[in-house]
Write a protein that holds these residues in place. Structure first.
Motif, PDB file in Angstrom:
ATOM      1  N   UNK A 218     -19.516  10.530  13.004  1.00 12.71           N
ATOM      2  CA  UNK A 218     -20.968  10.432  12.868  1.00 12.71           C
ATOM      3  C   UNK A 218     -21.396  10.907  11.487  1.00 12.71           C
ATOM      4  N   UNK A 219     -22.463  10.312  11.001  1.00  9.41           N
ATOM      5  CA  UNK A 219     -22.953  10.623   9.650  1.00  9.41           C
ATOM      6  C   UNK A 219     -24.477  10.548   9.653  1.00  9.41           C
ATOM      7  N   UNK A 220     -25.111  11.587   9.140  1.00  7.99           N
ATOM      8  CA  UNK A 220     -26.561  11.627   8.996  1.00  7.99           C
ATOM      9  C   UNK A 220     -26.926  11.912   7.544  1.00  7.99           C
ATOM     10  N   UNK A 221     -27.911  11.174   7.028  1.00 10.70           N
ATOM     11  CA  UNK A 221     -28.428  11.405   5.688  1.00 10.70           C
ATOM     12  C   UNK A 221     -29.949  11.340   5.749  1.00 10.70           C
ATOM     13  N   UNK A 222     -30.605  12.396   5.259  1.00 10.05           N
ATOM     14  CA  UNK A 222     -32.065  12.463   5.273  1.00 10.05           C
ATOM     15  C   UNK A 222     -32.536  12.989   3.927  1.00 10.05           C
ATOM     16  N   UNK A 223     -33.550  12.339   3.361  1.00  7.94           N
ATOM     17  CA  UNK A 223     -34.020  12.721   2.033  1.00  7.94           C
ATOM     18  C   UNK A 223     -35.528  12.531   1.946  1.00  7.94           C
ATOM     19  N   UNK A 232     -45.544  11.100  -0.256  1.00  5.26           N
ATOM     20  CA  UNK A 232     -44.147  11.489  -0.100  1.00  5.26           C
ATOM     21  C   UNK A 232     -43.385  10.326   0.524  1.00  5.26           C
ATOM     22  N   UNK A 233     -42.186  10.091   0.017  1.00  4.80           N
ATOM     23  CA  UNK A 233     -41.264   9.111   0.587  1.00  4.80           C
ATOM     24  C   UNK A 233     -40.146   9.854   1.301  1.00  4.80           C
ATOM     25  N   UNK A 234     -39.784   9.368   2.502  1.00  5.99           N
ATOM     26  CA  UNK A 234     -38.695   9.986   3.257  1.00  5.99           C
ATOM     27  C   UNK A 234     -37.755   8.904   3.770  1.00  5.99           C
ATOM     28  N   UNK A 235     -36.480   9.215   3.744  1.00  2.00           N
ATOM     29  CA  UNK A 235     -35.444   8.308   4.235  1.00  2.00           C
ATOM     30  C   UNK A 235     -34.638   9.035   5.292  1.00  2.00           C
ATOM     31  N   UNK A 236     -34.455   8.372   6.445  1.00  2.00           N
ATOM     32  CA  UNK A 236     -33.619   8.903   7.518  1.00  2.00           C
ATOM     33  C   UNK A 236     -32.546   7.863   7.849  1.00  2.00           C
ATOM     34  N   UNK A 237     -31.304   8.323   7.984  1.00  5.09           N
ATOM     35  CA  UNK A 237     -30.226   7.406   8.353  1.00  5.09           C
ATOM     36  C   UNK A 237     -29.237   8.128   9.260  1.00  5.09           C
ATOM     37  N   UNK A 238     -28.753   7.379  10.247  1.00  2.00           N
ATOM     38  CA  UNK A 238     -27.709   7.891  11.134  1.00  2.00           C
ATOM     39  C   UNK A 238     -26.706   6.785  11.417  1.00  2.00           C
ATOM     40  N   UNK A 239     -25.418   7.113  11.347  1.00  2.00           N
ATOM     41  CA  UNK A 239     -24.349   6.185  11.696  1.00  2.00           C
ATOM     42  C   UNK A 239     -23.440   6.835  12.727  1.00  2.00           C
ATOM     43  N   UNK A 264     -28.759   3.471  12.296  1.00  2.00           N
ATOM     44  CA  UNK A 264     -30.207   3.634  12.346  1.00  2.00           C
ATOM     45  C   UNK A 264     -30.710   4.074  10.978  1.00  2.00           C
ATOM     46  N   UNK A 265     -31.691   3.345  10.450  1.00  2.00           N
ATOM     47  CA  UNK A 265     -32.251   3.672   9.135  1.00  2.00           C
ATOM     48  C   UNK A 265     -33.770   3.570   9.212  1.00  2.00           C
ATOM     49  N   UNK A 266     -34.443   4.494   8.549  1.00  2.35           N
ATOM     50  CA  UNK A 266     -35.900   4.483   8.532  1.00  2.35           C
ATOM     51  C   UNK A 266     -36.403   4.963   7.171  1.00  2.35           C
ATOM     52  N   UNK A 267     -37.291   4.188   6.580  1.00  2.00           N
ATOM     53  CA  UNK A 267     -37.979   4.568   5.350  1.00  2.00           C
ATOM     54  C   UNK A 267     -39.432   4.841   5.695  1.00  2.00           C
ATOM     55  N   UNK A 268     -39.929   6.002   5.296  1.00  2.00           N
ATOM     56  CA  UNK A 268     -41.285   6.407   5.655  1.00  2.00           C
ATOM     57  C   UNK A 268     -42.071   6.786   4.406  1.00  2.00           C
ATOM     58  N   UNK A 269     -43.281   6.250   4.301  1.00  2.00           N
ATOM     59  CA  UNK A 269     -44.205   6.616   3.232  1.00  2.00           C
ATOM     60  C   UNK A 269     -45.371   7.359   3.864  1.00  2.00           C
ATOM     61  N   UNK A 283     -38.202   0.394   9.931  1.00  2.00           N
ATOM     62  CA  UNK A 283     -37.020   0.860  10.652  1.00  2.00           C
ATOM     63  C   UNK A 283     -36.067  -0.304  10.908  1.00  2.00           C
ATOM     64  N   UNK A 284     -34.783  -0.042  10.753  1.00  2.00           N
ATOM     65  CA  UNK A 284     -33.747  -0.994  11.144  1.00  2.00           C
ATOM     66  C   UNK A 284     -32.756  -0.286  12.057  1.00  2.00           C
ATOM     67  N   UNK A 285     -32.541  -0.843  13.245  1.00  2.00           N
ATOM     68  CA  UNK A 285     -31.578  -0.319  14.204  1.00  2.00           C
ATOM     69  C   UNK A 285     -30.544  -1.408  14.499  1.00  2.00           C
ATOM     70  N   UNK A 286     -29.293  -1.006  14.599  1.00  2.00           N
ATOM     71  CA  UNK A 286     -28.243  -1.972  14.921  1.00  2.00           C
ATOM     72  C   UNK A 286     -27.245  -1.315  15.860  1.00  2.00           C
ATOM     73  N   UNK A 287     -26.944  -1.973  16.956  1.00  2.00           N
ATOM     74  CA  UNK A 287     -25.940  -1.488  17.897  1.00  2.00           C
ATOM     75  C   UNK A 287     -24.993  -2.631  18.220  1.00  2.00           C
TER      76      UNK A 287
END
Length: 609
Positions: A218-223, A232-239, A264-269, A283-287
């Motif tokens: 598993x991998x999570x990246x948030x910025x 503010x711009x925020x990026x959330x990602x989970x694999x 799972x990826x999400x870009x938020x403004x 948001x983009x989700x893929x399973x």
């Protein structure tokens, strides 16, 4: 196309009316720490249970184990590490929403979430919201919702955490987490890996859990980045990438294997002003999955679904007592699989939320949502909640709602058996809660009633083929008690965190309890700490459950742990933890014919610097 244009138009008009005064820095930080701030802001009448970091680290990192011992949720786990589904207040797995940073991530294929695909080490908050939540979180939030959130902290810091573990059945775990940032930007990431032979003995027999090996990454990246003081711009990602064999039962061996991936990826403004907050999420989700009936063969069945979601939220503070919020969301789902073809679905929803602090002791909220879904008509749903504070220590909370669940792709298109005539499940619920808090004790007591119609069940037709039908009327009612005691004296720390639930979930026509819903479930978590040492004990009591053709016995399971905290250097802290799980070596099953592990051990080392 018209719907997309409408979303864009409302977004532009909403933002163009925002006043130019800015929040002070404290208010800005309050807005950006967690993405899903409506969880508490618009849910004052709901019971919300927050699991702290100290609770999360006592278990092995899977969301199933954490919630099994620290909540009233019941889990059906097809053997340890296998597929794990939840029952929340007696509802089924597809009637519990899992919310990732404010977005409902229940599978579009089966409507559920496998709780063994989440590594809690990669999240900053795990919260449980009891009661219906379809207005805020959409389809499936009937019994309640589980929330996984990541925090972004905007100050100068750099923190590393490494966690390594080894245990019985050749189980290896490794995690790394980084959190860093300054006033203008923030970044955190987490990586976790688990590998296990999972070949535990079946107590009371000479058998072992064969073909139970699993591993996952598993991998999570948030910025986050402040463009200026108001944006503010925020990026959330989970694999998640998992590869596991499916173990057999006591009477039937297995050679099957299952590969599954989730991205799972999400870009938020976010835009923050004096009285307005605007958030736009893309948001983009893929399973995807591959199922091998024979792990040694190349033949497999497959399925995948991609979800694209656009979400705009506008929060307006009318005055010091009243806030309103609008939510517009457009979703597009596209699937592909050899058992259900190439279905697709579009959905558009509009939601209005109202919160009013009527006085110092009373506040309430009223919410409404309408969704337009291709293929069938979705209902208008609503909710209302209120909190009345008798004094500083005692509050009464109440909420009621109408909720729904749309049929999943499997329900509609599975070949053979899918049913295009299905309609959404409808549910009405009411929940009354009492909360008492003092310096040494917190108590929550809730009673609830849920009535569901058009419940979707897979039942045999006249040919014997199982097909989904809107056949059942179900009523759920019960009571929940949570008790927390905490006492500190001269460096000695005593803590008790316990819960009990009584759950009735019955077919309204037959008055029979539904399968895999225990009438009684209780958990006790005790801990004693002194200086660098902490000793803790967990105990789970699960009553018997109905299964097809009989009853599955209840069970008692206890875990014991000891941890030692030591600061080696000024900037290096260590935690050494040793766990004995199932200390009484109790034989138990939460799914018939699928035994859970015997007594086992786990050693874990955590480094923080």
């Amino acid at each position: 196309m018209k719907r997309l244009f409408y979303i864009f138009l409302v977004f532009v008009i909403g933002n163009s009316t925002i006043a130019q005064a800015q929040l002070d820095s404290i208010q800005q930080l309050d807005e950006v720490v967690l993405s899903d701030n409506k969880l508490k802001l618009y849910a004052k009448g709901h019971k919300i249970t927050v699991l702290t970091d100290s609770v999360l680290q006592k278990n092995n990192g899977t969301l199933t184990d954490v919630l099994r011992y620290n909540s009233n949720l019941y889990f059906n786990e097809n053997g340890y590490g296998m597929v794990s589904s939840v029952s929340f207040r007696g509802t089924n797995a597809s009637q519990t929403a899992v919310v990732w940073n404010g977005i409902n991530i229940n599978s579009q294929l089966n409507g559920q979430v496998d709780f063994n695909t989440f590594n809690t080490f990669n999240y900053d908050a795990v919260e449980i919201r009891s009661g219906g939540g379809s207005v805020q979180y959409g389809s499936g939030a009937i019994g309640g919702s589980v929330h996984l959130s990541n925090a972004l902290t905007f100050n100068t810091h750099t923190d590393h955490t490494i966690r390594m573990g080894y245990g019985s059945f050749d189980t290896k775990r490794a995690n790394y987490r980084l959190s860093t940032g300054e006033d203008q930007w923030s970044l955190n990431l987490g990586v976790g890996y688990v590998d296990s032979e999972n070949d535990y003995k079946y107590l009371g027999s000479s058998q072992r859990n064969l073909n139970g090996q699993f591993n996952n990454l598993s991998f999570n990246l948030n910025a986050g980045y402040f463009i200026d003081k108001k944006n503010v711009l925020k990026l959330y990602h989970q694999s998640y990438i998992g590869d596991r064999n499916f173990s057999g039962t006591r009477v039937a061996p297995s050679k099957s294997r299952y590969e599954d991936t989730n991205y799972r990826s999400m870009l938020e403004w976010g835009m923050f002003q004096n009285d307005f907050t605007s958030k736009l999420k893309v948001v983009h989700l893929f399973e995807a999955f591959k199922y091998f009936e024979n792990k040694d063969a190349d033949r497999y069945s497959f399925g995948n679904v991609a979800s694209f979601i656009g979400n705009h939220t506008l929060n307006y503070k009318l005055n010091s007592a009243i806030e309103v919020r609008s939510v517009l969301e457009f979703s597009k789902y596209s699937a592909d699989g050899d058992s259900f073809g190439n279905p697709s679905r579009d959905a558009f929803s509009t939601t209005g939320l109202w919160r009013h602090q009527l006085s110092e002791v009373f506040n309430y909220g009223v919410n409404i949502r309408k969704e337009f879904t291709s293929g069938f008509s979705s209902p208008v749903v609503f909710s209302a909640d209120a909190e009345y504070r008798i004094n500083r220590s005692y509050a009464i909370k109440i909420n009621g709602s109408k909720n729904y669940r749309v049929p999943s792709f499997n329900d509609l298109y599975w070949n053979p058996g899918g049913n295009l005539e299905l309609v959404p499940e409808l549910s009405y619920q009411v929940d009354l809660g009492h909360e008492f808090s003092s310096r040494f004790m917190d108590v929550k007591f809730n009673t609830y009633y849920i009535k569901t119609k058009d419940m979707i069940q897979w039942v045999p037709d006249h040919t014997g083929l199982f097909r989904p039908q809107n056949v059942s009327k179900v009523r759920n009612y019960g009571a929940e008690l949570e008790l927390i005691l905490k006492y500190h004296l001269n460096g000695h720390q005593f803590n008790l965190n316990s819960g009990y639930s009584y759950t009735v979930s019955e077919n309204a026509e037959t008055d029979q309890q539904l399968i895999y819903v225990p009438f009684h479930k209780a958990s006790v978590n005790l801990s004693y700490g002194y200086k660098a040492m902490e000793l803790f004990y967990q105990h789970l009591i699960n009553g018997e459950v109905a299964i097809i053709g009989g009853q599955l016995q209840g069970y008692n399971v206890g875990n014991l742990g000891l941890s030692y905290h030591y600061t080696m250097f000024d900037n290096l802290a260590t935690i050494l933890q040793f766990n004995i799980n199932n200390i009484y070596n109790s034989p138990y099953e939460n799914v018939a014919l699928r035994p859970m592990p015997n007594r086992n051990y786990q050693l874990q080392l955590t480094l923080k610097f």
